[in-house]
Design an enzyme around this catalytic site. Structure first.
Site, PDB file in Angstrom:
ATOM      1  N   PHE A   1      16.767  26.986  35.988  1.00  0.00           N
ATOM      2  CA  PHE A   1      16.116  27.387  37.238  1.00  0.00           C
ATOM      3  C   PHE A   1      14.626  27.671  37.070  1.00  0.00           C
ATOM      4  O   PHE A   1      13.978  28.135  38.008  1.00  0.00           O
ATOM      5  CB  PHE A   1      16.818  28.622  37.833  1.00  0.00           C
ATOM      6  CG  PHE A   1      16.859  29.829  36.923  1.00  0.00           C
ATOM      7  CD1 PHE A   1      15.768  30.686  36.803  1.00  0.00           C
ATOM      8  CD2 PHE A   1      18.004  30.119  36.197  1.00  0.00           C
ATOM      9  CE1 PHE A   1      15.808  31.794  35.972  1.00  0.00           C
ATOM     10  CE2 PHE A   1      18.057  31.240  35.362  1.00  0.00           C
ATOM     11  CZ  PHE A   1      16.946  32.072  35.252  1.00  0.00           C
TER      12      PHE A   1
ATOM     13  N   TYR B   1       7.017  34.576  33.234  1.00  0.00           N
ATOM     14  CA  TYR B   1       8.455  34.307  33.063  1.00  0.00           C
ATOM     15  C   TYR B   1       8.722  33.405  31.855  1.00  0.00           C
ATOM     16  O   TYR B   1       9.749  32.721  31.815  1.00  0.00           O
ATOM     17  CB  TYR B   1       9.027  33.693  34.337  1.00  0.00           C
ATOM     18  CG  TYR B   1       9.245  34.692  35.458  1.00  0.00           C
ATOM     19  CD1 TYR B   1      10.232  35.684  35.355  1.00  0.00           C
ATOM     20  CD2 TYR B   1       8.494  34.665  36.620  1.00  0.00           C
ATOM     21  CE1 TYR B   1      10.451  36.604  36.379  1.00  0.00           C
ATOM     22  CE2 TYR B   1       8.711  35.583  37.660  1.00  0.00           C
ATOM     23  CZ  TYR B   1       9.694  36.545  37.521  1.00  0.00           C
ATOM     24  OH  TYR B   1       9.916  37.450  38.529  1.00  0.00           O
TER      25      TYR B   1
ATOM     26  N   ARG C   1      17.845  45.149  46.517  1.00  0.00           N
ATOM     27  CA  ARG C   1      18.306  43.754  46.576  1.00  0.00           C
ATOM     28  C   ARG C   1      19.478  43.591  47.550  1.00  0.00           C
ATOM     29  O   ARG C   1      19.556  42.594  48.266  1.00  0.00           O
ATOM     30  CB  ARG C   1      18.644  43.247  45.179  1.00  0.00           C
ATOM     31  CG  ARG C   1      17.365  42.898  44.395  1.00  0.00           C
ATOM     32  CD  ARG C   1      17.636  42.639  42.947  1.00  0.00           C
ATOM     33  NE  ARG C   1      16.485  42.008  42.278  1.00  0.00           N
ATOM     34  CZ  ARG C   1      16.379  41.893  40.958  1.00  0.00           C
ATOM     35  NH1 ARG C   1      17.330  42.365  40.163  1.00  0.00           N
ATOM     36  NH2 ARG C   1      15.318  41.319  40.424  1.00  0.00           N
TER      37      ARG C   1
ATOM     38  N   ASN D   1      15.323  37.060  45.313  1.00  0.00           N
ATOM     39  CA  ASN D   1      15.959  38.383  45.286  1.00  0.00           C
ATOM     40  C   ASN D   1      14.996  39.547  45.522  1.00  0.00           C
ATOM     41  O   ASN D   1      15.237  40.665  45.062  1.00  0.00           O
ATOM     42  CB  ASN D   1      16.783  38.544  44.009  1.00  0.00           C
ATOM     43  CG  ASN D   1      15.949  38.391  42.760  1.00  0.00           C
ATOM     44  OD1 ASN D   1      14.734  38.231  42.839  1.00  0.00           O
ATOM     45  ND2 ASN D   1      16.596  38.445  41.610  1.00  0.00           N
TER      46      ASN D   1
ATOM     47  N   THR E   1      20.739  41.431  39.736  1.00  0.00           N
ATOM     48  CA  THR E   1      19.927  40.226  39.985  1.00  0.00           C
ATOM     49  C   THR E   1      20.469  39.433  41.174  1.00  0.00           C
ATOM     50  O   THR E   1      19.703  38.967  42.022  1.00  0.00           O
ATOM     51  CB  THR E   1      19.922  39.328  38.721  1.00  0.00           C
ATOM     52  OG1 THR E   1      19.497  40.112  37.611  1.00  0.00           O
ATOM     53  CG2 THR E   1      19.018  38.128  38.896  1.00  0.00           C
TER      54      THR E   1
ATOM     55  N   ARG F   1      15.555  49.922  37.843  1.00  0.00           N
ATOM     56  CA  ARG F   1      16.581  48.862  37.825  1.00  0.00           C
ATOM     57  C   ARG F   1      17.802  49.300  38.641  1.00  0.00           C
ATOM     58  O   ARG F   1      18.418  48.487  39.322  1.00  0.00           O
ATOM     59  CB  ARG F   1      16.993  48.527  36.382  1.00  0.00           C
ATOM     60  CG  ARG F   1      15.910  47.892  35.514  1.00  0.00           C
ATOM     61  CD  ARG F   1      15.561  46.469  35.870  1.00  0.00           C
ATOM     62  NE  ARG F   1      16.672  45.551  35.776  1.00  0.00           N
ATOM     63  CZ  ARG F   1      16.535  44.226  35.644  1.00  0.00           C
ATOM     64  NH1 ARG F   1      15.310  43.663  35.576  1.00  0.00           N
ATOM     65  NH2 ARG F   1      17.576  43.444  35.611  1.00  0.00           N
TER      66      ARG F   1
HETATM   67  P1  IDP Z   1      16.040  40.190  36.802  1.00  0.00           P
HETATM   68  O1  IDP Z   1      14.910  39.856  37.758  1.00  0.00           O
HETATM   69  O2  IDP Z   1      17.139  40.945  37.474  1.00  0.00           O
HETATM   70  O3  IDP Z   1      15.559  40.854  35.533  1.00  0.00           O
HETATM   71  P2  IDP Z   1      16.357  37.755  35.218  1.00  0.00           P
HETATM   72  O4  IDP Z   1      17.658  37.290  34.642  1.00  0.00           O
HETATM   73  O5  IDP Z   1      15.331  38.317  34.294  1.00  0.00           O
HETATM   74  O6  IDP Z   1      16.701  38.791  36.391  1.00  0.00           O
HETATM   75  O7  IDP Z   1      15.746  36.510  36.012  1.00  0.00           O
HETATM   76  C1  IDP Z   1      14.402  36.542  36.472  1.00  0.00           C
HETATM   77  C2  IDP Z   1      14.373  35.967  37.863  1.00  0.00           C
HETATM   78  O8  IDP Z   1      14.745  34.589  37.823  1.00  0.00           O
HETATM   79  C3  IDP Z   1      15.376  36.587  38.857  1.00  0.00           C
HETATM   80  O9  IDP Z   1      14.932  37.807  39.402  1.00  0.00           O
HETATM   81  C4  IDP Z   1      15.489  35.494  39.887  1.00  0.00           C
HETATM   82  O10 IDP Z   1      14.367  35.459  40.786  1.00  0.00           O
HETATM   83  C5  IDP Z   1      15.457  34.242  39.016  1.00  0.00           C
HETATM   84  N1  IDP Z   1      16.823  33.823  38.630  1.00  0.00           N
HETATM   85  C6  IDP Z   1      17.654  34.428  37.745  1.00  0.00           C
HETATM   86  N2  IDP Z   1      18.820  33.789  37.645  1.00  0.00           N
HETATM   87  C7  IDP Z   1      18.740  32.729  38.493  1.00  0.00           C
HETATM   88  C8  IDP Z   1      19.652  31.661  38.840  1.00  0.00           C
HETATM   89  O11 IDP Z   1      20.776  31.572  38.346  1.00  0.00           O
HETATM   90  N3  IDP Z   1      19.188  30.757  39.769  1.00  0.00           N
HETATM   91  C9  IDP Z   1      17.940  30.833  40.327  1.00  0.00           C
HETATM   92  N4  IDP Z   1      17.064  31.806  40.023  1.00  0.00           N
HETATM   93  C10 IDP Z   1      17.458  32.743  39.128  1.00  0.00           C
HETATM   94 MG    MG Z   2      14.441  40.144  33.986  1.00  0.00          MG
END
Ligand code: IDP
Ligand code: MG
Length: 139
Positions: A59, A51, A104, A114, A93, A87
């Site tokens: 976060f 990540y 999800r 998620n 998300t 997706r």
């Molecule tokens: P994605 O998994 O749908 O591609 P990303 O924006 O790439 O979403 O974020 C990666 C992961 O980080 C998310 O799946 C989630 O577990 C976590 N995440 C994303 N946004 C937030 C937030 O606003 N608060 C806490 N965790 C978050």
């Molecule tokens: Mg992502």
């Protein structure tokens, strides 16, 4: 580059709740072939590398804690248009914004916890798949 593959993880929250079977059923019923799969647990170093793109986000620490707190199922999946179709199958998300019937919407608790990961591009699918699997583990 192979463009018909994506990479997924069934994340610790979904494994803890006993959703591995139901999520795999949704995935295979949607036409994805399992190319590689394992139950594994990420170290903090693994999660920080995986990540890394999010390392400046507020976060990030919470994300690393979450993703390392228990086992995950990592898998490479194959289907025409795999990245985009997967997706769509997992949904937004934030599960509150995810479409009805998506993984999800069905299994995720919050934007942080998620339930599943899905690669966002062919390039990242290849990088993420290679992060978890060697060539001899792919079928
Ligand atoms: P994605 O998994 O749908 O591609 P990303 O924006 O790439 O979403 O974020 C990666 C992961 O980080 C998310 O799946 C989630 O577990 C976590 N995440 C994303 N946004 C937030 C937030 O606003 N608060 C806490 N965790 C978050
Ligand atoms: Mg992502």
């Amino acid at each position: 580059m192979v463009t018909n593959r994506t990479f997924t993880m069934i994340k610790p929250d979904a494994v803890e709740k006993g959703h591995i079977g139901a999520i795999l059923e949704k995935i295979t019923a949607s036409g994805f072939r399992i190319v590689a799969m394992k139950l594994t647990q990420m170290t903090a170093s693994d999660a920080k590398t995986f990540y890394a793109i999010h390392k400046e986000r507020p976060f990030f620490g919470e994300l690393v804690e979450y993703m390392t707190r228990g086992p995950i199922v990592a898998a490479i999946l194959e289907k025409d248009n795999a990245v985009e179709d997967f997706r769509t199958l997992i949904g937004a998300t934030n599960p509150a914004e995810a479409a009805e019937g998506t993984i999800r919407k069905l299994f995720a608790a919050s934007i942080g916890e998620n339930a599943v990961h899905g690669s966002d591009s062919n390039e990242n699918a290849a990088i993420e798949g290679a992060f978890h699997f060697s060539g001899r583990e792919m079928f």
